[in-house]
Motif scaffolding. Structure first.
Motif, PDB file in Angstrom:
ATOM      1  N   LYS A 227       0.114  27.426  -4.355  1.00  0.00           N
ATOM      2  CA  LYS A 227       1.411  27.809  -3.773  1.00  0.00           C
ATOM      3  C   LYS A 227       2.139  26.599  -3.208  1.00  0.00           C
ATOM      4  O   LYS A 227       3.351  26.469  -3.358  1.00  0.00           O
ATOM      5  N   GLY A 228       1.384  25.695  -2.568  1.00  0.00           N
ATOM      6  CA  GLY A 228       1.997  24.473  -2.037  1.00  0.00           C
ATOM      7  C   GLY A 228       2.545  23.585  -3.145  1.00  0.00           C
ATOM      8  O   GLY A 228       3.622  22.997  -3.008  1.00  0.00           O
ATOM      9  N   ALA A 229       1.821  23.479  -4.242  1.00  0.00           N
ATOM     10  CA  ALA A 229       2.284  22.673  -5.378  1.00  0.00           C
ATOM     11  C   ALA A 229       3.531  23.282  -5.995  1.00  0.00           C
ATOM     12  O   ALA A 229       4.482  22.559  -6.338  1.00  0.00           O
ATOM     13  N   ILE A 230       3.559  24.599  -6.121  1.00  0.00           N
ATOM     14  CA  ILE A 230       4.735  25.278  -6.673  1.00  0.00           C
ATOM     15  C   ILE A 230       5.939  25.037  -5.769  1.00  0.00           C
ATOM     16  O   ILE A 230       7.043  24.736  -6.248  1.00  0.00           O
ATOM     17  N   ALA A 231       5.737  25.140  -4.458  1.00  0.00           N
ATOM     18  CA  ALA A 231       6.825  24.899  -3.500  1.00  0.00           C
ATOM     19  C   ALA A 231       7.320  23.455  -3.573  1.00  0.00           C
ATOM     20  O   ALA A 231       8.507  23.185  -3.331  1.00  0.00           O
ATOM     21  N   SER A 232       6.445  22.531  -3.928  1.00  0.00           N
ATOM     22  CA  SER A 232       6.817  21.115  -4.015  1.00  0.00           C
ATOM     23  C   SER A 232       7.646  20.793  -5.251  1.00  0.00           C
ATOM     24  O   SER A 232       8.058  19.651  -5.442  1.00  0.00           O
ATOM     25  N   SER A 233       7.892  21.798  -6.078  1.00  0.00           N
ATOM     26  CA  SER A 233       8.694  21.567  -7.281  1.00  0.00           C
ATOM     27  C   SER A 233      10.179  21.803  -7.026  1.00  0.00           C
ATOM     28  O   SER A 233      11.000  21.596  -7.917  1.00  0.00           O
ATOM     29  N   ALA A 234      10.515  22.243  -5.830  1.00  0.00           N
ATOM     30  CA  ALA A 234      11.908  22.534  -5.493  1.00  0.00           C
ATOM     31  C   ALA A 234      12.493  21.409  -4.644  1.00  0.00           C
ATOM     32  O   ALA A 234      11.785  20.529  -4.176  1.00  0.00           O
ATOM     33  N   GLY A 235      13.778  21.445  -4.471  1.00  0.00           N
ATOM     34  CA  GLY A 235      14.446  20.478  -3.616  1.00  0.00           C
ATOM     35  C   GLY A 235      15.058  19.326  -4.404  1.00  0.00           C
ATOM     36  O   GLY A 235      14.985  19.264  -5.635  1.00  0.00           O
ATOM     37  N   GLU A 236      15.657  18.422  -3.658  1.00  0.00           N
ATOM     38  CA  GLU A 236      16.371  17.299  -4.266  1.00  0.00           C
ATOM     39  C   GLU A 236      15.433  16.280  -4.921  1.00  0.00           C
ATOM     40  O   GLU A 236      15.759  15.691  -5.941  1.00  0.00           O
ATOM     41  N   HIS A 237      14.282  16.064  -4.322  1.00  0.00           N
ATOM     42  CA  HIS A 237      13.292  15.115  -4.855  1.00  0.00           C
ATOM     43  C   HIS A 237      11.938  15.814  -4.986  1.00  0.00           C
ATOM     44  O   HIS A 237      11.042  15.596  -4.177  1.00  0.00           O
TER      45      HIS A 237
ATOM     46  N   VAL B 191      -9.125  14.819 -16.502  1.00  0.00           N
ATOM     47  CA  VAL B 191      -8.274  16.007 -16.615  1.00  0.00           C
ATOM     48  C   VAL B 191      -8.070  16.626 -15.230  1.00  0.00           C
ATOM     49  O   VAL B 191      -6.948  16.976 -14.850  1.00  0.00           O
ATOM     50  N   MET B 192      -9.151  16.747 -14.459  1.00  0.00           N
ATOM     51  CA  MET B 192      -9.015  17.299 -13.111  1.00  0.00           C
ATOM     52  C   MET B 192      -8.141  16.407 -12.237  1.00  0.00           C
ATOM     53  O   MET B 192      -7.250  16.897 -11.528  1.00  0.00           O
ATOM     54  N   ASN B 193      -8.371  15.092 -12.270  1.00  0.00           N
ATOM     55  CA  ASN B 193      -7.583  14.190 -11.444  1.00  0.00           C
ATOM     56  C   ASN B 193      -6.111  14.195 -11.830  1.00  0.00           C
ATOM     57  O   ASN B 193      -5.237  14.168 -10.958  1.00  0.00           O
ATOM     58  N   PHE B 194      -5.824  14.234 -13.133  1.00  0.00           N
ATOM     59  CA  PHE B 194      -4.419  14.335 -13.553  1.00  0.00           C
ATOM     60  C   PHE B 194      -3.820  15.655 -13.082  1.00  0.00           C
ATOM     61  O   PHE B 194      -2.654  15.697 -12.669  1.00  0.00           O
ATOM     62  N   SER B 195      -4.583  16.728 -13.124  1.00  0.00           N
ATOM     63  CA  SER B 195      -4.086  18.024 -12.654  1.00  0.00           C
ATOM     64  C   SER B 195      -3.728  17.959 -11.166  1.00  0.00           C
ATOM     65  O   SER B 195      -2.708  18.502 -10.742  1.00  0.00           O
ATOM     66  N   PHE B 196      -4.568  17.295 -10.389  1.00  0.00           N
ATOM     67  CA  PHE B 196      -4.283  17.153  -8.961  1.00  0.00           C
ATOM     68  C   PHE B 196      -3.039  16.290  -8.747  1.00  0.00           C
ATOM     69  O   PHE B 196      -2.198  16.600  -7.896  1.00  0.00           O
ATOM     70  N   LEU B 197      -2.906  15.209  -9.525  1.00  0.00           N
ATOM     71  CA  LEU B 197      -1.711  14.363  -9.416  1.00  0.00           C
ATOM     72  C   LEU B 197      -0.457  15.130  -9.819  1.00  0.00           C
ATOM     73  O   LEU B 197       0.573  15.040  -9.138  1.00  0.00           O
ATOM     74  N   PHE B 198      -0.526  15.870 -10.922  1.00  0.00           N
ATOM     75  CA  PHE B 198       0.622  16.667 -11.356  1.00  0.00           C
ATOM     76  C   PHE B 198       1.021  17.679 -10.291  1.00  0.00           C
ATOM     77  O   PHE B 198       2.175  18.081 -10.210  1.00  0.00           O
ATOM     78  N   SER B 199       0.055  18.096  -9.470  1.00  0.00           N
ATOM     79  CA  SER B 199       0.307  19.096  -8.434  1.00  0.00           C
ATOM     80  C   SER B 199       0.820  18.485  -7.144  1.00  0.00           C
ATOM     81  O   SER B 199       0.986  19.181  -6.149  1.00  0.00           O
ATOM     82  N   GLY B 200       1.053  17.187  -7.153  1.00  0.00           N
ATOM     83  CA  GLY B 200       1.702  16.542  -6.022  1.00  0.00           C
ATOM     84  C   GLY B 200       0.786  15.856  -5.035  1.00  0.00           C
ATOM     85  O   GLY B 200       1.248  15.328  -4.029  1.00  0.00           O
ATOM     86  N   THR B 201      -0.518  15.848  -5.285  1.00  0.00           N
ATOM     87  CA  THR B 201      -1.421  15.147  -4.378  1.00  0.00           C
ATOM     88  C   THR B 201      -1.579  13.708  -4.841  1.00  0.00           C
ATOM     89  O   THR B 201      -1.445  13.412  -6.024  1.00  0.00           O
ATOM     90  N   VAL B 202      -1.871  12.843  -3.912  1.00  0.00           N
ATOM     91  CA  VAL B 202      -2.070  11.443  -4.274  1.00  0.00           C
ATOM     92  C   VAL B 202      -3.513  11.080  -3.989  1.00  0.00           C
ATOM     93  O   VAL B 202      -4.291  10.883  -4.895  1.00  0.00           O
ATOM     94  N   SER B 203      -3.904  11.021  -2.753  1.00  0.00           N
ATOM     95  CA  SER B 203      -5.279  10.743  -2.353  1.00  0.00           C
ATOM     96  C   SER B 203      -5.879   9.614  -3.180  1.00  0.00           C
ATOM     97  O   SER B 203      -5.247   8.601  -3.413  1.00  0.00           O
TER      98      SER B 203
END
Length: 168
Positions: A46-56, A108-120
């Motif tokens: 849900k947090g990743a989906i919410a991070s897809s909105a907005g100006e940036h 694949v897992m790490n790219f999925s996490f990156l695509f979801s907006g996490t950096v870590s």
């Protein structure tokens, strides 16, 4: 450079250290999720989906659509896959068992996490995993792959350096 990565014994030792480090990170994360009393990925999704909105947006629309329409309705399945995937990738990398496949699944897992907006540490892990993946069999030379891969190749009906052209 490619020959060095794929043939050199010193590089094989360095790759084993990198492989074990990556494996430890995955195993540690997976065990943490399993023993925490019930890992649920739905909040993260849900947090990743919410991070897809907005100006940036931090998450691209195509990935948010996948998360919203596929992953979120199947959050229990994805929760299971993440926690056990991390554990299994971790064990395989630490042991050096099916190293290339485990590395690819970890990426694949790490790219999925990156695509979801996490950096870590995901970017760092992908970079290290890239060297392990490119090194091929040399990355598992000091691991179980040294003994297991001849059996896997035999089972799959392939041999190393087999230059035969398949019949049509």
């Amino acid at each position: 450079m490619l020959n060095l990565l794929r043939k050199n014994n010193i590089v094989a030792g360095i790759l084993a250290i990198i492989r074990i480090y990556i494996g430890y990170e995955f195993l540690h994360a997976g065990i943490g999720k399993i023993t925490s009393g019930g890992f649920d990925a739905s909040g993260f999704l849900k947090g990743a989906i919410a991070s897809s909105a907005g100006e940036h947006p931090a998450v691209q629309g195509w990935w948010a659509a996948f998360l919203e329409n596929i992953a979120l309705p199947n959050a229990d399945l994805f929760s299971f896959l993440v926690q056990w995937g991390e554990v299994l990738v971790g064990i395989a990398l630490i042991l050096g068992l099916l190293t290339n496949f485990a590395t690819l699944m970890g990426m694949v897992m790490n790219f999925s996490f990156l695509f979801s907006g996490t950096v870590s540490t995901n970017g760092q892990m992908i970079l290290l995993a890239f060297f392990v993946l490119v090194a091929g069999a040399n990355a598992g030379k000091f691991g179980v792959d040294r003994y297991a891969m001849p059996y896997v190749r035999n089972f799959m009906g392939t041999k190393r350096n087999d230059n035969r052209v398949p019949a049509n």
